[in-house]
Enzyme design. Structure first.
Site, short mmCIF file in Angstrom:
data_model
loop_
_atom_site.label_atom_id
_atom_site.label_comp_id
_atom_site.label_asym_id
_atom_site.label_seq_id
_atom_site.Cartn_x
_atom_site.Cartn_y
_atom_site.Cartn_z
N LYS A 178 -0.94 0.30 -6.30
CA LYS A 178 -1.35 1.01 -5.10
C LYS A 178 -0.43 2.18 -4.83
O LYS A 178 -0.84 3.21 -4.33
CB LYS A 178 -1.32 0.06 -3.89
CG LYS A 178 -2.53 -0.86 -3.85
CD LYS A 178 -2.65 -1.56 -2.51
CE LYS A 178 -2.32 -3.03 -2.65
NZ LYS A 178 -0.94 -3.36 -2.35
N LYS B 152 1.51 -0.71 -15.13
CA LYS B 152 0.45 -1.43 -14.43
C LYS B 152 -0.25 -0.54 -13.41
O LYS B 152 0.35 0.40 -12.86
CB LYS B 152 1.00 -2.68 -13.76
CG LYS B 152 1.64 -2.45 -12.41
CD LYS B 152 1.88 -3.78 -11.71
CE LYS B 152 2.33 -3.56 -10.27
NZ LYS B 152 1.24 -3.22 -9.35
N LYS C 287 11.01 0.53 -8.53
CA LYS C 287 10.55 1.25 -7.34
C LYS C 287 11.65 2.12 -6.74
O LYS C 287 11.37 3.13 -6.12
CB LYS C 287 10.02 0.27 -6.29
CG LYS C 287 8.65 -0.29 -6.64
CD LYS C 287 8.01 -0.98 -5.45
CE LYS C 287 6.56 -1.33 -5.75
NZ LYS C 287 5.90 -1.99 -4.63
P1 ATP Z 1 2.34 -1.62 -4.53
O1 ATP Z 1 2.33 -0.50 -5.54
O2 ATP Z 1 2.28 -1.15 -3.10
O3 ATP Z 1 3.42 -2.64 -4.79
P2 ATP Z 1 0.47 -3.28 -5.92
O4 ATP Z 1 -0.68 -2.65 -6.57
O5 ATP Z 1 1.62 -3.70 -6.78
O6 ATP Z 1 0.93 -2.34 -4.74
P3 ATP Z 1 0.73 -5.62 -4.26
O7 ATP Z 1 0.18 -5.65 -2.88
O8 ATP Z 1 2.19 -5.40 -4.43
O9 ATP Z 1 -0.09 -4.52 -5.10
O10 ATP Z 1 0.34 -6.96 -5.03
C1 ATP Z 1 -0.76 -7.77 -4.63
C2 ATP Z 1 -1.13 -8.73 -5.75
O11 ATP Z 1 -1.77 -8.03 -6.82
C3 ATP Z 1 0.06 -9.45 -6.40
O12 ATP Z 1 -0.32 -10.78 -6.67
C4 ATP Z 1 0.29 -8.70 -7.68
O13 ATP Z 1 0.89 -9.49 -8.68
C5 ATP Z 1 -1.13 -8.32 -8.05
N1 ATP Z 1 -1.19 -7.11 -8.88
C6 ATP Z 1 -0.73 -5.89 -8.53
N2 ATP Z 1 -0.97 -4.99 -9.50
C7 ATP Z 1 -1.60 -5.67 -10.50
C8 ATP Z 1 -2.12 -5.29 -11.76
N3 ATP Z 1 -2.02 -4.04 -12.19
N4 ATP Z 1 -2.71 -6.22 -12.53
C9 ATP Z 1 -2.82 -7.51 -12.09
N5 ATP Z 1 -2.36 -7.92 -10.91
C10 ATP Z 1 -1.76 -7.03 -10.10
MG MG Z 2 3.36 -4.44 -5.87
#
Ligand code: ATP
Ligand code: MG
Length: 334
Positions: free
Chosen positions: A199, A196, A113
């Site tokens: 968000k 992956k 990040k």
């Molecule tokens: P950001 O990019 O803001 O970090 P994010 O998509 O990684 O957002 P988080 O809020 O950080 O989402 O994570 C919330 C939950 O979703 C965590 O348990 C994380 O492991 C899970 N998660 C995030 N992205 C994935 C993905 N692509 N596949 C499966 N699980 C995910």
């Molecule tokens: Mg995340």
């Protein structure tokens, strides 16, 4: 009942399918057997750089509404907002002070990040994020933490910090286990199937937003990056795009990946696979979005749920924080 805790960052106006399949499905499955705490981690959401106060407030409510719409029962599970429970930031400070600089520097999420924004634009909060996450978990004597694959390293750090603290200051924290699902722990981006779904990804077309118009997601799925080999096989290395679609299909339809590979055998079946995944995603999304809209229509009711959740969370967290304060030798206030 043993406890679980997990959370999502309010970093977007919608969760994506990876959040749902990688984390939330397990939350829902586990809430009957565990005393569950689900936190909207708004402190963490400041680590990604500037976010407007209105966005943060709105996204915090939307994220909580999505927990409930996705199947979390706020009557039996505790749903709360991280900043409502000041113990999180307080314990994070102590954990920062038992973490090595080199140890924190090895966290791959920080590396990923921080380079994304061009290196020096990352803030110090992004660096200390894993210790705040450890505090989130350790404050509840959490036995298991249902998360996606990307959080495995942070969970390992949390376990190390709990063990280190206990060894140095006496038994204080429960050492938690990661609970990571088998097939859906890492749902991939549709435009870049080796990264992956996220968000905060730069290319927002890679994510299937739970609250988007279904037709937007159908369109994204139809143009999902695959390969030119035209054969449906499950090979995450050579065919990451197809493997991702097969995993999503299997998770939503309940069929096995092997059965699906057979079902889509033959030339030029990518279109059929994409179309069927689009239908499954649409079926998941419609009632989810309707439920979220209903919850957001009554923000006072939602805020009352969050207030009750924060009260319950503080009951637990304040006791554990006091244990930690006492263990390190902070003088009790007379
Ligand atoms: P950001 O990019 O803001 O970090 P994010 O998509 O990684 O957002 P988080 O809020 O950080 O989402 O994570 C919330 C939950 O979703 C965590 O348990 C994380 O492991 C899970 N998660 C995030 N992205 C994935 C993905 N692509 N596949 C499966 N699980 C995910
Ligand atoms: Mg995340």
């Amino acid at each position: 009942r043993p406890r679980i805790l997990s959370g999502m960052q309010p970093t977007h106006d919608s969760l994506h399918l990876g959040n749902y399949l990688g984390a939330q499905v397990n939350w829902v499955a586990m809430q009957a057997d565990f005393e569950a705490f689900f936190c909207v981690v708004d402190l963490h959401a400041l680590t990604g750089g500037q976010v407007s106060p209105e966005d943060l407030r709105r996204r915090t409510r939307i994220t909580a509404a999505q927990y409930i719409a996705g199947g979390i029962d706020p009557e039996t599970s505790t749903v709360f907002v991280q900043s409502h429970v000041p113990e999180h930031a307080q314990l994070a400070w102590i954990l920062n002070c038992i973490t090595g600089f080199g140890e924190a520097s090895r966290m791959t999420q920080f590396k990923d990040k921080s380079v994304r924004g061009g290196g020096d634009s990352a803030n110090v909060g992004l660096f200390t994020y894993p210790m705040l996450m450890a505090a989130d978990i350790l404050l509840y004597d959490t036995a298991a933490v249902p998360v996606g694959e990307d959080q495995r390293q942070h969970l390992e750090l949390t376990r190390n910090l709990a063990q280190r603290f206990n060894a140095r200051f006496g038994e204080t924290f429960v050492v938690p286990e990661a609970h990571i699902p088998a097939g859906t722990a890492k749902i991939m981006s549709l435009v870049e199937p080796t990264s992956k779904m996220s968000k905060s990804a730069e290319n927002q077309n890679g994510s299937l937003w739970m609250l988007d118009e279904p037709k937007a997601n159908v369109k994204k799925l139809k143009s999902a990056v695959t390969d030119t080999d035209n054969e449906v096989r499950f090979d995450p290395e050579a065919k990451p795009g197809i493997a991702n679609l097969l995993r999503i299909h299997a998770a939503l339809s309940g069929e096995s990946v092997e059965a699906l590979v057979e079902q889509y055998a033959g030339e030029n079946r990518y279109g059929a696979l994409k179309g069927d995944v689009a239908t499954l995603v649409t079926e998941l999304q419609r009632p989810f979005k309707t439920h979220v809209d209903e919850l957001l229509a009554d923000p006072a009711e939602l805020d009352a749920v969050l207030r009750k959740g924060a009260d319950r969370a503080r009951e637990v967290a304040s006791v554990v924080l006091e244990r930690a304060y006492d263990a390190v030798g902070f003088l009790p206030r007379a």
